[in-house]
Design a protein around this motif. Structure first.
Motif, short mmCIF file in Angstrom:
data_model
loop_
_atom_site.label_atom_id
_atom_site.label_comp_id
_atom_site.label_asym_id
_atom_site.label_seq_id
_atom_site.Cartn_x
_atom_site.Cartn_y
_atom_site.Cartn_z
N ILE A 11 -3.88 -5.12 -0.13
CA ILE A 11 -3.46 -3.81 -0.27
C ILE A 11 -4.22 -2.65 0.67
CG2 ILE A 11 -3.18 -1.93 -1.84
CD1 ILE A 11 -3.05 -4.06 -3.96
N VAL A 12 -3.38 -2.17 1.53
CA VAL A 12 -4.10 -0.99 2.49
C VAL A 12 -3.97 0.36 1.60
CG1 VAL A 12 -3.79 -0.08 4.75
CG2 VAL A 12 -3.32 -2.44 4.44
N ILE A 22 2.29 -8.45 -8.62
CA ILE A 22 2.89 -8.40 -9.53
C ILE A 22 2.19 -7.48 -10.62
CG2 ILE A 22 3.43 -9.51 -12.01
CD1 ILE A 22 3.90 -12.11 -10.16
N GLU A 23 0.66 -7.60 -10.33
CA GLU A 23 -0.29 -6.61 -11.08
C GLU A 23 0.01 -5.01 -10.34
OE1 GLU A 23 -4.26 -7.98 -10.78
OE2 GLU A 23 -4.84 -6.74 -12.26
N GLY A 82 0.91 -1.15 -0.20
CA GLY A 82 0.11 0.06 0.12
C GLY A 82 0.97 1.09 0.10
N PRO A 83 0.48 2.42 -0.54
CA PRO A 83 1.17 3.51 -0.52
C PRO A 83 1.50 4.28 0.78
CG PRO A 83 -1.18 4.15 -1.01
CD PRO A 83 -1.00 2.44 -0.94
N ASN A 84 2.66 5.05 0.75
CA ASN A 84 3.01 5.81 1.81
C ASN A 84 1.98 6.35 2.49
OD1 ASN A 84 5.68 6.97 -0.18
ND2 ASN A 84 5.91 5.32 1.41
N GLY A 85 1.86 6.07 3.85
CA GLY A 85 0.83 6.86 4.91
C GLY A 85 -0.51 6.22 4.79
N TYR A 99 -0.08 2.42 -7.87
CA TYR A 99 -1.09 2.75 -6.98
C TYR A 99 -2.29 3.47 -7.54
CZ TYR A 99 1.27 0.43 -3.29
OH TYR A 99 1.92 -0.48 -2.41
N ASP A 100 -2.30 4.23 -8.53
CA ASP A 100 -3.13 4.98 -9.28
C ASP A 100 -4.37 4.00 -9.69
OD1 ASP A 100 -1.85 7.22 -9.18
OD2 ASP A 100 -1.08 7.50 -11.14
#
Ligand SMILES: Nc1ncnc2c1ncn2[C@@H]1O[C@H](COP(=O)(O)OP(=O)(O)OP(=O)(O)O)[C@@H](O)[C@H]1O
Ligand SMILES: [Mg+2]
Length: 251
Positions: free
Chosen positions: A218-219, A234-235, A34-37, A241-242
């Protein structure tokens, strides 16, 4: 062994976790991406009992017991291990003494006698071999002056010594060169058995080539928005993350 239901948590009055649901069974490896934050480290902190985070709703059970009621030391003794994203340095305390105190505290909790100095050293050497860790490090103060990679290897070493039921590795791969990453991954794989489980927080699909997860979650904004197998990682690597954010916007 771990059951997280609708977990909400805040720090400094700001809600970070917004309804996490996650079940971890014995023998499983779960990757958290998951993205930062997004709240990944916050989840790790809440599970390990960091008092900076306030749980505002939901429940967490560990082997059927209410984890959230337990102080951090008890969680550790029950078998939860957290490898920090940024390991702390403890000047003046040698690795050997630090680990011996930790191992014996866990033994005391299980009403076992403390390990003798020679048995402790034997255990330590067997784990050092398992992880291909440099012997010199264990005579130095905990993490003091260790390179980033050495600190991370050292976290894995502590994990090997404590043999947790649930290991939570927060970005144990960040800052590792490829060989060190393999050492960490080999260590995690070597310690894996049918009675333990790991939560591996990572930004890199590459790590998951070495530690093959059973599930990838994925968070995003404090929730698990997608769960899949290793192909999800992989995907994600391909689409970024967009992709997740885009799906959210359409929803
Ligand atoms: N002690 C704190 N005080 C204030 N805000 C905090 C604190 N700890 C975390 N946060 C905030 O909580 C949010 C989630 O942080 P967290 O560290 O869980 O993210 P993360 O998913 O681990 O990100 P990264 O991939 O960058 O490690 C961030 O906006 C962060 O600024
Ligand atoms: Mg983090």
């Amino acid at each position: 062994m771990l059951e997280i239901k609708n977990l909400h948590a805040s720090v400094a009055g700001k809600e970070i976790l917004r309804g996490i649901n996650l079940t971890v069974n014995k023998g499983e490896v779960h990757a958290i991406m998951g993205p930062n934050g997004a709240g990944k480290s916050t989840l790790a902190s809440v599970l390990s009992g960091n008092p900076a985070f306030e749980v505002t709703a939901g429940s967490v059970t560990f082997f059927g017991e209410n984890l959230l009621d337990m102080p951090p030391e008890e969680r550790a003794c029950k078998g939860i291990f957290l490898s920090f994203q940024y390991p702390v340095e403890i000047p003046g305390v040698s690795m050997v003494n630090f680990m011996r105190a930790a191992v014996n505290a866990h033994r005391q909790y299980r009403q076992l006698d403390p390990l003798s100095a020679s048995n402790f050293l034997k255990l330590m050497h067997s784990k050092e071999q398992l992880l291909e860790l440099d012997y010199k490090l264990t005579n130095r103060s905990v993490n003091e002056g260790f390179s980033g990679g050495e600190k991370k290897r050292n976290e894995i070493f502590q994990m090997a010594m404590l043999e947790p039921s649930l290991a939570i590795l927060d970005e144990t791969d960040s800052g590792l060169d490829i060989d060190a990453m393999k050492v960490v991954a080999n260590g995690v794989n070597a310690l894996k058995n049918e009675n333990n489980a790991s939560l591996v927080i990572t930004h890199y699909q590459r790590l998951l080539d070495y530690i093959v997860p059973d599930f990838v979650h994925i968070v995003y904004k404090g929730q698990i928005v997608k769960t899949g197998n290793k192909h999800l990682a992989i995907e994600l690597e391909e689409k970024g993350y967009d992709w997740i954010k885009g799906e959210e916007n359409q929803a």
